[in-house]
Design a protein around this motif. Sequence first.
Motif, PDB file in Angstrom:
ATOM      1  N   GLY A  53       0.833  -1.347   0.032  1.00  0.00           N
ATOM      2  CA  GLY A  53       0.067  -0.152  -0.109  1.00  0.00           C
ATOM      3  C   GLY A  53       0.902   1.326  -0.141  1.00  0.00           C
ATOM      4  O   GLY A  53       1.768   1.203   0.782  1.00  0.00           O
ATOM      5  N   LYS A  54       0.475   2.024  -0.935  1.00  0.00           N
ATOM      6  CA  LYS A  54       1.232   3.448  -0.846  1.00  0.00           C
ATOM      7  C   LYS A  54       0.161   4.348  -1.157  1.00  0.00           C
ATOM      8  O   LYS A  54      -0.488   4.782  -2.347  1.00  0.00           O
ATOM      9  CB  LYS A  54       2.038   3.581  -2.180  1.00  0.00           C
ATOM     10  CG  LYS A  54       3.151   2.607  -2.187  1.00  0.00           C
ATOM     11  CD  LYS A  54       4.277   2.764  -0.826  1.00  0.00           C
ATOM     12  CE  LYS A  54       4.969   3.946  -0.972  1.00  0.00           C
ATOM     13  NZ  LYS A  54       6.165   3.977  -0.070  1.00  0.00           N
ATOM     14  N   ARG A  55      -0.284   5.210  -0.224  1.00  0.00           N
ATOM     15  CA  ARG A  55      -1.369   6.196  -0.459  1.00  0.00           C
ATOM     16  C   ARG A  55      -0.879   7.565   0.610  1.00  0.00           C
ATOM     17  O   ARG A  55      -0.817   7.235   1.685  1.00  0.00           O
ATOM     18  CB  ARG A  55      -2.885   5.769   0.098  1.00  0.00           C
ATOM     19  CG  ARG A  55      -4.111   6.811  -0.193  1.00  0.00           C
ATOM     20  CD  ARG A  55      -5.155   6.247   0.115  1.00  0.00           C
ATOM     21  NE  ARG A  55      -5.564   5.227  -0.588  1.00  0.00           N
ATOM     22  CZ  ARG A  55      -6.909   4.690  -0.658  1.00  0.00           C
ATOM     23  NH1 ARG A  55      -7.826   5.363  -0.057  1.00  0.00           N
ATOM     24  NH2 ARG A  55      -7.057   3.722  -1.505  1.00  0.00           N
ATOM     25  N   GLY A  56      -1.096   8.752  -0.251  1.00  0.00           N
ATOM     26  CA  GLY A  56      -0.519   9.794   0.535  1.00  0.00           C
ATOM     27  C   GLY A  56      -1.403  10.082   1.721  1.00  0.00           C
ATOM     28  O   GLY A  56      -2.725   9.916   1.784  1.00  0.00           O
ATOM     29  N   GLY A  57      -0.758  10.372   3.030  1.00  0.00           N
ATOM     30  CA  GLY A  57      -1.429  10.673   4.243  1.00  0.00           C
ATOM     31  C   GLY A  57      -1.803   9.356   4.741  1.00  0.00           C
ATOM     32  O   GLY A  57      -2.368   9.456   6.143  1.00  0.00           O
ATOM     33  N   CYS A  58      -1.786   7.930   4.479  1.00  0.00           N
ATOM     34  CA  CYS A  58      -2.063   6.855   5.099  1.00  0.00           C
ATOM     35  C   CYS A  58      -0.734   6.228   5.562  1.00  0.00           C
ATOM     36  O   CYS A  58       0.389   6.490   4.862  1.00  0.00           O
ATOM     37  CB  CYS A  58      -3.045   6.273   4.507  1.00  0.00           C
ATOM     38  SG  CYS A  58      -4.603   6.944   3.809  1.00  0.00           S
ATOM     39  N   LYS A  59      -1.079   5.027   6.389  1.00  0.00           N
ATOM     40  CA  LYS A  59       0.221   4.339   6.734  1.00  0.00           C
ATOM     41  C   LYS A  59       0.522   3.391   5.323  1.00  0.00           C
ATOM     42  O   LYS A  59      -0.279   2.848   4.811  1.00  0.00           O
ATOM     43  CB  LYS A  59      -0.229   3.343   7.748  1.00  0.00           C
ATOM     44  CG  LYS A  59       1.001   2.445   8.331  1.00  0.00           C
ATOM     45  CD  LYS A  59       0.703   1.386   9.646  1.00  0.00           C
ATOM     46  CE  LYS A  59       1.829   0.938   9.961  1.00  0.00           C
ATOM     47  NZ  LYS A  59       1.412  -0.101  11.133  1.00  0.00           N
ATOM     48  N   SER A  60       1.758   3.409   4.925  1.00  0.00           N
ATOM     49  CA  SER A  60       2.219   2.873   3.614  1.00  0.00           C
ATOM     50  C   SER A  60       3.350   1.948   4.244  1.00  0.00           C
ATOM     51  O   SER A  60       4.377   1.960   5.134  1.00  0.00           O
ATOM     52  CB  SER A  60       2.522   4.117   2.864  1.00  0.00           C
ATOM     53  OG  SER A  60       1.623   4.927   2.323  1.00  0.00           O
ATOM     54  N   THR A  61       3.620   1.135   3.145  1.00  0.00           N
ATOM     55  CA  THR A  61       4.691   0.026   2.857  1.00  0.00           C
ATOM     56  C   THR A  61       6.047   1.077   2.920  1.00  0.00           C
ATOM     57  O   THR A  61       5.888   2.061   1.879  1.00  0.00           O
ATOM     58  CB  THR A  61       4.768  -1.094   2.037  1.00  0.00           C
ATOM     59  OG1 THR A  61       3.513  -1.569   2.106  1.00  0.00           O
ATOM     60  CG2 THR A  61       5.788  -2.026   2.189  1.00  0.00           C
ATOM     61  N   PRO A  62       7.323   0.919   3.727  1.00  0.00           N
ATOM     62  CA  PRO A  62       8.410   1.621   3.579  1.00  0.00           C
ATOM     63  C   PRO A  62       8.932   1.481   2.075  1.00  0.00           C
ATOM     64  O   PRO A  62       8.928   0.275   1.550  1.00  0.00           O
ATOM     65  CB  PRO A  62       9.237   1.026   4.489  1.00  0.00           C
ATOM     66  CG  PRO A  62       8.341   0.496   5.736  1.00  0.00           C
ATOM     67  CD  PRO A  62       7.246   0.107   5.070  1.00  0.00           C
ATOM     68  N   GLN A  63       9.233   2.369   1.468  1.00  0.00           N
ATOM     69  CA  GLN A  63       9.719   2.612   0.147  1.00  0.00           C
ATOM     70  C   GLN A  63      11.110   1.490   0.087  1.00  0.00           C
ATOM     71  O   GLN A  63      11.281   0.807  -1.052  1.00  0.00           O
ATOM     72  CB  GLN A  63      10.154   3.814  -0.504  1.00  0.00           C
ATOM     73  CG  GLN A  63      10.702   3.933  -1.834  1.00  0.00           C
ATOM     74  CD  GLN A  63       9.515   3.566  -2.894  1.00  0.00           C
ATOM     75  OE1 GLN A  63       8.285   3.816  -2.645  1.00  0.00           O
ATOM     76  NE2 GLN A  63       9.975   3.045  -3.964  1.00  0.00           N
ATOM     77  N   GLY A  72       5.118   8.726  -8.795  1.00  0.00           N
ATOM     78  CA  GLY A  72       4.927   7.309  -8.470  1.00  0.00           C
ATOM     79  C   GLY A  72       5.976   6.688  -7.849  1.00  0.00           C
ATOM     80  O   GLY A  72       6.266   5.714  -7.360  1.00  0.00           O
ATOM     81  N   ARG A  73       7.048   7.668  -7.566  1.00  0.00           N
ATOM     82  CA  ARG A  73       8.178   7.463  -7.092  1.00  0.00           C
ATOM     83  C   ARG A  73       8.941   6.164  -8.126  1.00  0.00           C
ATOM     84  O   ARG A  73       9.730   5.465  -7.631  1.00  0.00           O
ATOM     85  CB  ARG A  73       8.307   6.712  -5.489  1.00  0.00           C
ATOM     86  CG  ARG A  73       7.791   7.792  -4.715  1.00  0.00           C
ATOM     87  CD  ARG A  73       7.649   7.548  -3.211  1.00  0.00           C
ATOM     88  NE  ARG A  73       8.899   7.424  -2.809  1.00  0.00           N
ATOM     89  CZ  ARG A  73       9.406   7.362  -1.694  1.00  0.00           C
ATOM     90  NH1 ARG A  73       8.377   7.152  -0.660  1.00  0.00           N
ATOM     91  NH2 ARG A  73      10.551   7.352  -1.019  1.00  0.00           N
ATOM     92  N   GLY A  74       8.512   6.057  -9.263  1.00  0.00           N
ATOM     93  CA  GLY A  74       8.994   5.232 -10.412  1.00  0.00           C
ATOM     94  C   GLY A  74      10.632   5.616 -10.814  1.00  0.00           C
ATOM     95  O   GLY A  74      11.465   4.787 -10.877  1.00  0.00           O
TER      96      GLY A  74
END
Length: 259
Positions: free
Chosen positions: A61-71, A100-102
């Motif tokens: 999961g990668k969504r702004g403002g939410c808990k996300s998996t570390p890059q 998208g941090r691609g």
Amino acid sequence: MRTTNMQGTVTLVGAGPGDPELLTLKAVRAIRAATVLLVDDLVGDEVVALADPGARIVHVGKRGGCKSTPQAFIEKLMVIAAREGETVVRLKGGDPFIFGRGGEELEHLRAAGIEVRVVNGITAGLAAVSSLGVPLTHREHAHGVVFVTGHAKPGERGVDWARLAATACDARLTLVIYMGVSGVEQIAQGLLAGLPAATPAAVIQHASLPQQRHVACTLGELARTVAREGVASPAVIVIGDVMSGLAAAARGQQLSRVA
């Protein structure tokens, strides 16, 4: 199938804004060929369903403002899987190279000696305005378009909205702001330093999906409109004269309701 006796590959695939029919043919082929898929939070189930039944699906999961998996963890997973001979697809919402941090993932994988391919996808900013029948550029209204993030990297100041507004006014540019709903009040206040309060604006939530909705207003009313209508992420904010027709239609609807 898994590649044997040799290193695997990684493909960064743009899944588009959500509607599976907006996927490119190249994206569909890559998804179907994958043995491992690392899937972003905003990628829909219908897109993931295109994968081979035997493929391993990992939701990162990668969504702004939410808990996300570390890059860093995502990048590590891709390297490990590729070195095990897997055909890896990193399935990303929109386009891999637009917020998208691609670019970061590409650099990391290349540094690790991993072969990387990129498949572009339709970005949400384009899909959102197209769904409303509005262009991003127009000879009479906008000579260009700026895609900008409203969510600054932690510890950084972020966009100078007043300066961007002045440039947009002088050059007649459409502004498309990603991840800006949570900071819309600050963004609007900054933009008002260089753009008229009457500048047309719109916010489009869940672009291209059945639950898509939008609100049209002016820059001066933007923050109040977002709060009043309860617009939330994922959404894009579009500001510029290209939205004038949509704003006029919204005013007509309001007048008809009052009547």
